[in-house]
Design a protein around this motif. Structure first.
Motif, short mmCIF file in Angstrom:
data_model
loop_
_atom_site.label_atom_id
_atom_site.label_comp_id
_atom_site.label_asym_id
_atom_site.label_seq_id
_atom_site.Cartn_x
_atom_site.Cartn_y
_atom_site.Cartn_z
N GLU A 293 0.86 -1.20 -0.07
CA GLU A 293 0.12 0.15 0.00
C GLU A 293 1.00 1.38 0.16
O GLU A 293 0.37 2.33 0.00
CB GLU A 293 -1.05 -0.03 1.06
N ASP B 290 3.04 4.01 -1.37
CA ASP B 290 3.23 4.73 -2.90
C ASP B 290 4.49 5.30 -3.17
O ASP B 290 4.83 5.20 -4.49
CB ASP B 290 2.19 5.89 -2.68
N ASN C 76 4.37 -1.70 -5.17
CA ASN C 76 3.73 -0.43 -5.96
C ASN C 76 4.04 0.91 -5.78
O ASN C 76 3.79 1.99 -6.18
CB ASN C 76 2.27 -0.41 -5.40
N ALA C 77 5.40 0.89 -5.10
CA ALA C 77 5.84 2.41 -4.52
C ALA C 77 7.12 2.51 -5.49
O ALA C 77 8.00 1.84 -6.04
CB ALA C 77 6.64 1.91 -2.97
N TYR D 74 -0.08 11.21 -3.57
CA TYR D 74 0.18 9.93 -2.90
C TYR D 74 -0.59 9.81 -1.73
O TYR D 74 -0.85 10.93 -0.82
CB TYR D 74 1.47 9.70 -2.55
N ASN D 75 -0.98 8.79 -1.12
CA ASN D 75 -1.48 8.53 0.14
C ASN D 75 -0.75 7.93 1.40
O ASN D 75 -0.81 8.38 2.27
CB ASN D 75 -2.83 7.47 0.14
N ASN D 76 0.23 7.05 0.95
CA ASN D 76 1.02 6.43 2.07
C ASN D 76 2.41 6.49 1.47
O ASN D 76 2.89 6.46 0.38
CB ASN D 76 0.67 5.09 2.07
#
Ligand code: COA
Length: 351
Positions: free
Chosen positions: A68, A70, A97-98, A126-128
């Motif tokens: 999760e 990013d 996915n980063a 981005y969220n995380n």
């Protein structure tokens, strides 16, 4: 949301041990720096190994899964690979996915990375985001130079950030003075290779850290109080609203002078440099992690983080902290014993 974690190597180097290498003493180092011990990475370990440990420690305190994430930003000036080491960390922690890249800003690297990450979060790009500060300057100091070898240690620290509303990163400022760059450098060596009469190449390589200690001391103690004051003014805050000063852990005298110039109580100055020395980009997340685990920094506290170092670069960030406790329940089923439950309490920080 944020969780903070860290990792330090096992090998200790005391002031006593250093006094066997160079003409110094425990008394001198303690009086001038406040450092008693530093930790260094073993011969079979890399910066990435240490950074991965810090990242995994940070992730274990949050509910965010590696896939999760990013973006990973690795703040370091001692990467295993000059092309960047963030990609290796991305692979090792399974953050498939980063996007990942390195930031080089020496001891200000973590502050710079925190501000970069905040821009991506504020724009909802981005969220995380995982930011890691990691340095192994033990590999770049001249262990026979008493001006520098007494100061540095190795460590890694990390912080997981998530966009929040309201934004609890309240304000920041960054500055650079390239004119005084020469006061603290890790310069390239100039080895010339003459291949033909008209083709001479400079072969890459690096020298040791070279520092004008007195000038760096003057720079830190004059500029850091100013940038803290200016950052607070920018967001209409005053120092009496600040609960903790979390400064780059360079030298106890520097930290005390900065606090005194600001008129800030010394017992509100967070410090752990006695055990670790100056761990460069790792020092802020390392000291923050300890302060949260020790219950010093609590929810709703206002903290000022400030970094300073080579470049010369310096910066300050004002943050409102929210702490929560993550309780992990583990079920052990052991052969030849009764089943048992164990409880593990982890502190998590939410900006
Ligand atoms: N042990 C014993 N004596 C030492 C020594 C050591 N490790 N290092 C230097 N000295 C000597 C010097 O040679 C000098 O001797 P002299 O008077 O005979 O010439 C004397 O101690 C004083 O040196 P000076 O450089 O003025 O000491 P200082 O009080 O400025 O302390 C530092 C030196 C490095 C501790 C201090 O300048 C400092 O902390 N600077 C900032 C460094 C820093 O934090 N860098 C990283 C920033 S991110």
């Amino acid at each position: 949301m944020v969780s903070v974690g860290s990792a330090v190597p096992d090998i200790n180097v005391s002031n006593q041990q250093l006094s066997q290498l160079v003409d110094t003493s425990d008394e001198w180092i303690t009086a001038r720096t406040g450092i008693k011990n530093r930790k260094i990475l073993g011969t079979n370990q890399s910066l990435v190994d240490l950074a991965v440990k810090a990242a995994e420690n940070t992730l274990s305190k949050s509910s965010i899964k590696p896939e999760e994430i990013d973006l990973i930003i690795l703040a370091t000036s001692s990467a295993d690979d000059l092309f960047g080491s963030a990609g290796q960390i991305q692979k090792r922690i399974g953050a498939s996915n980063a996007a990942a890249f390195d930031v080089t800003a020496a001891c200000s690297g973590f502050i710079v990375s925190l501000i970069i990450a905040h821009q991506f979060l504020a724009t909802r790009t981005y969220n995380n985001i995982l930011i890691i500060g990691a340095d192994v300057l033990s590999r770049w100091v001249n262990w026979l130079d008493r001006n520098t070898c007494i100061l540095f240690g190795d460590a890694a620290g990390a912080m997981l950030l998530k966009s929040s509303s309201p934004d609890n990163l309240l304000g920041f400022k960054l500055k650079t003075n390239g004119k005084n760059n020469h006061d603290l450098v890790l310069p390239q060596t100039s080895k010339y290779k003459k291949f033909t009469s008209d083709l001479t190449i400079v072969q890459g390589g690096y020298n040791y850290i070279s520092m004008n200690g007195r000038e760096v001391y003057k720079f830190a103690t004059s500029e850091v109080p100013k940038i803290i004051q200016n950052t607070l003014e920018l967001i209409d805050m005053v120092l009496t609203q600040v609960d903790w000063l979390v400064l780059h852990q360079a030298n106890k005298r520097i930290l005390k002078t900065i606090a005194d110039k600001l008129g800030f109580p010394n017992d509100k100055l967070i410090s752990n440099l006695e055990l670790y020395g100056n761990t460069s980009a790792a020092s802020l997340p390392l000291v923050l992690d300890e302060a949260i685990q020790d219950n010093k920094i609590k929810t709703n506290d206002i903290i000022v983080l400030a970094g300073f170092g080579a470049g010369l670069t310096w910066g300050a960030v004002v943050v409102r902290v929210r702490c929560s406790t993550k309780i992990i329940i583990k079920f052990h089923s052991l052969e030849n014993s009764n089943n048992s439950y164990s409880f593990e309490v982890n502190k998590t920080m939410i900006f």
